[in-house]
Design an enzyme around this catalytic site. Structure first.
Site, PDB file in Angstrom:
ATOM      1  N   GLY A  12      34.499  41.642  33.274  1.00  7.95           N
ATOM      2  CA  GLY A  12      34.371  41.716  34.732  1.00  7.95           C
ATOM      3  C   GLY A  12      34.424  40.351  35.389  1.00  7.95           C
ATOM      4  N   ASP A  13      34.590  40.357  36.721  1.00  6.89           N
ATOM      5  CA  ASP A  13      34.584  39.135  37.541  1.00  6.89           C
ATOM      6  C   ASP A  13      35.703  38.170  37.191  1.00  6.89           C
ATOM      7  OD1 ASP A  13      32.303  40.150  38.752  1.00  6.89           O
ATOM      8  OD2 ASP A  13      30.986  39.211  37.283  1.00  6.89           O
ATOM      9  N   LYS A  16      39.819  39.867  40.084  1.00  9.02           N
ATOM     10  CA  LYS A  16      40.702  41.007  40.402  1.00  9.02           C
ATOM     11  C   LYS A  16      40.895  41.133  41.905  1.00  9.02           C
ATOM     12  CE  LYS A  16      37.666  43.565  38.335  1.00  9.02           C
ATOM     13  NZ  LYS A  16      36.802  42.550  37.695  1.00  9.02           N
ATOM     14  N   GLY A  17      39.785  40.905  42.646  1.00 14.42           N
ATOM     15  CA  GLY A  17      39.848  41.039  44.106  1.00 14.42           C
ATOM     16  C   GLY A  17      40.860  40.079  44.698  1.00 14.42           C
ATOM     17  N   LYS A  18      40.774  38.820  44.281  1.00 13.28           N
ATOM     18  CA  LYS A  18      41.711  37.822  44.801  1.00 13.28           C
ATOM     19  C   LYS A  18      43.157  38.213  44.479  1.00 13.28           C
ATOM     20  CE  LYS A  18      43.673  33.372  44.189  1.00 13.28           C
ATOM     21  NZ  LYS A  18      43.606  31.940  44.046  1.00 13.28           N
ATOM     22  N   GLY A  40      31.945  43.719  42.602  1.00  5.99           N
ATOM     23  CA  GLY A  40      31.885  42.756  43.700  1.00  5.99           C
ATOM     24  C   GLY A  40      33.156  41.942  43.638  1.00  5.99           C
ATOM     25  N   HIS A  41      34.056  42.181  44.570  1.00  5.40           N
ATOM     26  CA  HIS A  41      35.378  41.534  44.546  1.00  5.40           C
ATOM     27  C   HIS A  41      35.475  40.555  45.710  1.00  5.40           C
ATOM     28  CE1 HIS A  41      37.126  45.152  42.120  1.00  5.40           C
ATOM     29  NE2 HIS A  41      36.137  44.533  41.520  1.00  5.40           N
ATOM     30  N   ARG A 143      27.676  68.406  35.218  1.00  6.53           N
ATOM     31  CA  ARG A 143      28.246  69.459  36.074  1.00  6.53           C
ATOM     32  C   ARG A 143      27.257  70.206  36.958  1.00  6.53           C
ATOM     33  NH1 ARG A 143      30.498  72.391  31.279  1.00  6.53           N
ATOM     34  NH2 ARG A 143      28.623  71.358  30.555  1.00  6.53           N
ATOM     35  N   GLN A 221      35.140  46.259  37.219  1.00  2.63           N
ATOM     36  CA  GLN A 221      34.581  45.851  35.927  1.00  2.63           C
ATOM     37  C   GLN A 221      35.702  45.277  35.034  1.00  2.63           C
ATOM     38  OE1 GLN A 221      33.359  49.296  37.125  1.00  2.63           O
ATOM     39  NE2 GLN A 221      32.239  47.813  38.311  1.00  2.63           N
ATOM     40  N   THR A 297      27.630  40.747  43.167  1.00  2.00           N
ATOM     41  CA  THR A 297      26.844  41.913  43.552  1.00  2.00           C
ATOM     42  C   THR A 297      25.352  41.635  43.420  1.00  2.00           C
ATOM     43  OG1 THR A 297      28.619  43.397  42.929  1.00  2.00           O
ATOM     44  CG2 THR A 297      26.434  44.365  43.008  1.00  2.00           C
ATOM     45  N   THR A 298      24.959  40.973  42.339  1.00  2.00           N
ATOM     46  CA  THR A 298      23.518  40.821  42.075  1.00  2.00           C
ATOM     47  C   THR A 298      23.054  39.358  42.136  1.00  2.00           C
ATOM     48  OG1 THR A 298      23.956  40.659  39.711  1.00  2.00           O
ATOM     49  CG2 THR A 298      23.464  42.855  40.569  1.00  2.00           C
ATOM     50  N   LYS A 328      41.047  30.752  37.369  1.00  2.00           N
ATOM     51  CA  LYS A 328      39.988  29.747  37.262  1.00  2.00           C
ATOM     52  C   LYS A 328      40.329  28.620  36.298  1.00  2.00           C
ATOM     53  CE  LYS A 328      35.976  31.021  38.793  1.00  2.00           C
ATOM     54  NZ  LYS A 328      34.722  31.663  39.240  1.00  2.00           N
ATOM     55  N   GLY A 412      42.126  28.182  42.173  1.00  2.00           N
ATOM     56  CA  GLY A 412      41.051  28.018  43.156  1.00  2.00           C
ATOM     57  C   GLY A 412      40.797  29.355  43.810  1.00  2.00           C
TER      58      GLY A 412
END
Ligand code: GDP
Ligand code: IMO
Ligand code: MG
Length: 426
Positions: A12-13, A16-18, A40-41, A143, A221, A297-298, A328, A412
């Site tokens: 994760g992290d 992906k968002g960027k 958290g993206h 269910r 994730q 996120t945390t 990165k 960056g």
């Protein structure tokens, strides 16, 4: 057709968002297919930073329609908070550019209470995001208990399901102070506000496919947190690997053309569980400070490690990566030597297989290759010609090991800090 999956190749992290935001410049549709607000993206546009937990990272592009698919679990408090924040930051969010699956399951406040209750009674310290993700996916599979977005449209039905849950979870809810009347009132309001967004997203996705729209599938994730293939039980409760694109949106595998794995130049992990290349404390601290490795996120500190090619090859196999985006790289700008893990040593023998057993993984020692650092800043680089040869050598080493191209790198956090090394992907 040129539909691209962008998913996490590590824990994760990976950014992906960027990457999703960068690709979304040319996308018609961006769809999330699994996970929830445990994600958290982060997207950085000059002075402005956006952190998205549920809304796909195409939302900052005015011509993109964003879909939250059936495989996602949705906390409506988070969703509306996110919509309000985006609108306050000048981003338009409406039922025109956000479609939410009627089949997606809801995270309710009692899921967080159940998660807390379960964590108290367990010796396995997963270190979850405490967003109620596990209990919500459990209810979906069970269910009897699961509540879907579409249930809000028949509020009597929602009420009955809620009562079933409050009764069957009574023990876990003893100290949570959840009030049935208040909950019903809140969710009645949510139902009104959500109604325009509720969509048969299966039909929507197939209309988009038929119209040859450009679609991005945004993972949450990462592969090593996948419920089946990750470091179980230190994983999340959904499939984060490429297979989930199909089940989380209701499309067939032939709709996918490319699968891009996003990998940092190193590894981070937030939460419990082993990862063999974890750095010794001084370096771990140094990378965390340079890379600003704190959870989106945390806010928890992320643990840092050297790039693990055994794990990355395993992720490549599981997802069928057609390319890897390495992010990165700039975090390594000042380092003299870089280590990459090329094998594990287990009971004196070398292996390049990623083990299924956590006990075995805990005993695996990384076998490192040392590569020279480039010791010059990458953050201003915008074209392949700006990239130092030693950086190119590092990238080529990884690409050769995995036998997968690395056509794009990130230098960056900003949207502009991206360098294309290979052919454009679409
Ligand atoms: P995601 O969950 O995969 O979208 O990633 P996160 O947003 O949780 O974490 C990535 C972090 O790294 C964010 O703070 C980004 O702003 C930042 N970031 C993204 N790409 C780069 C990069 O190439 N270099 C640096 N230094 N930071 C980056
Ligand atoms: P993005 O999409 C990093 C981790 C948690 C914990 C484990 C289980 O931003 O990459 P959960 O709350 O899902 O039951 O927690 O998974 N985790 C993440 N780690 N990035 C994420 O999302 C994560 N989502 C969950 O820290 O170890
Ligand atoms: Mg993140």
């Amino acid at each position: 057709m040129s539909n691209i999956v962008i998913l996490g190749a590590q824990w994760g992290d990976e950014s992906k968002g960027k990457l999703t935001d960068v690709f979304a410049a040319d996308a018609d549709v961006v769809a999330r297919y699994q996970g929830g607000d445990n994600a958290g993206h982060t997207i950085v546009l000059g002075e402005k930073t956006f952190i998205l937990h549920l809304i796909p990272s195409g939302i900052l592009r005015p011509d993109t329609v964003n879909v939250i698919g059936n495989g996602v679990v949705i906390n409506l408090e988070t969703l509306f908070g996110e919509i309000d924040r985006l609108q306050a930051q000048g981003i338009e969010v409406s039922s025109d550019n956000l479609k939410i699956s009627d089949r997606a399951h809801l995270i309710l406040p009692y899921h967080k209470a159940v998660e807390q209750w379960e964590q108290m009674g367990s010796s396995t310290k997963i270190g979850t995001t405490s967003r109620g993700i596990g209990p919500t996916y459990s209810d979906k599979m069970n269910r009897h208990a699961g509540i879907r977005v579409g249930d809000l449209l028949e509020f009597d039905h929602f009420q009955k399901k809620l009562d079933y849950n409050l009764e069957t979870k009574a023990e876990a809810l003893q100290v949570s102070g959840i009030d049935r009347h208040g909950l019903l009132e809140t969710y009645y309001g949510y139902a009104q506000r959500l109604t325009p967004y509720i969509t048969d997203t299966v039909a929507f996705m197939h209309d988009a496919l038929d119209a040859k729209k450009r679609i991005l599938f945004e993972g949450a994730q990462g592969t090593m947190l996948d419920i089946d293939f990750g470091t179980y039980p230190y994983v999340t409760s959904s499939n984060c690997s490429a297979g989930a694109v199909c089940t989380g949106l209701g499309i067939g595998p032939k709709a996918i053309e490319q699968v891009l794995g996003v990998s940092k130049a190193y590894v981070t992990r937030v939460g419990g569980g082993p990862f063999p290349t974890e750095m010794e404390p001084d370096l771990d601290e140094k990378i965390r400070e340079i890379g600003k490795e704190y959870g989106a996120t945390t806010q928890r500190p992320r643990r840092c490690g050297w790039l693990d090619l055994v794990a990355l090859r395993y992720a490549t196999q599981i997802n069928g990566f057609t390319g890897i985006v390495m992010t990165k790289l700039d975090v390594f700008d000042t380092l003299e030597d870089l280590q990459v893990c090329v094998a594990y040593r287990y009971k004196g023998k070398e292996t390049t297989r990623f083990p299924s057993s956590l006990g075995v993984l805990e005993e695996c020692e990384p076998v490192y290759e040392t590569l020279p650092g480039w010791q010059q800043p990458l953050t201003e680089a915008r074209t392949a010609a700006d990239i130092p040869q030693r950086t190119k050598n590092y990238i080529a080493y990884v690409s050769d090991y995995l036998n997968v191209p690395i056509p794009i790198i990130s230098v960056g956090p900003d949207r502009e800090q991206i360098v294309q090394l290979g052919e454009p992907l679409w």
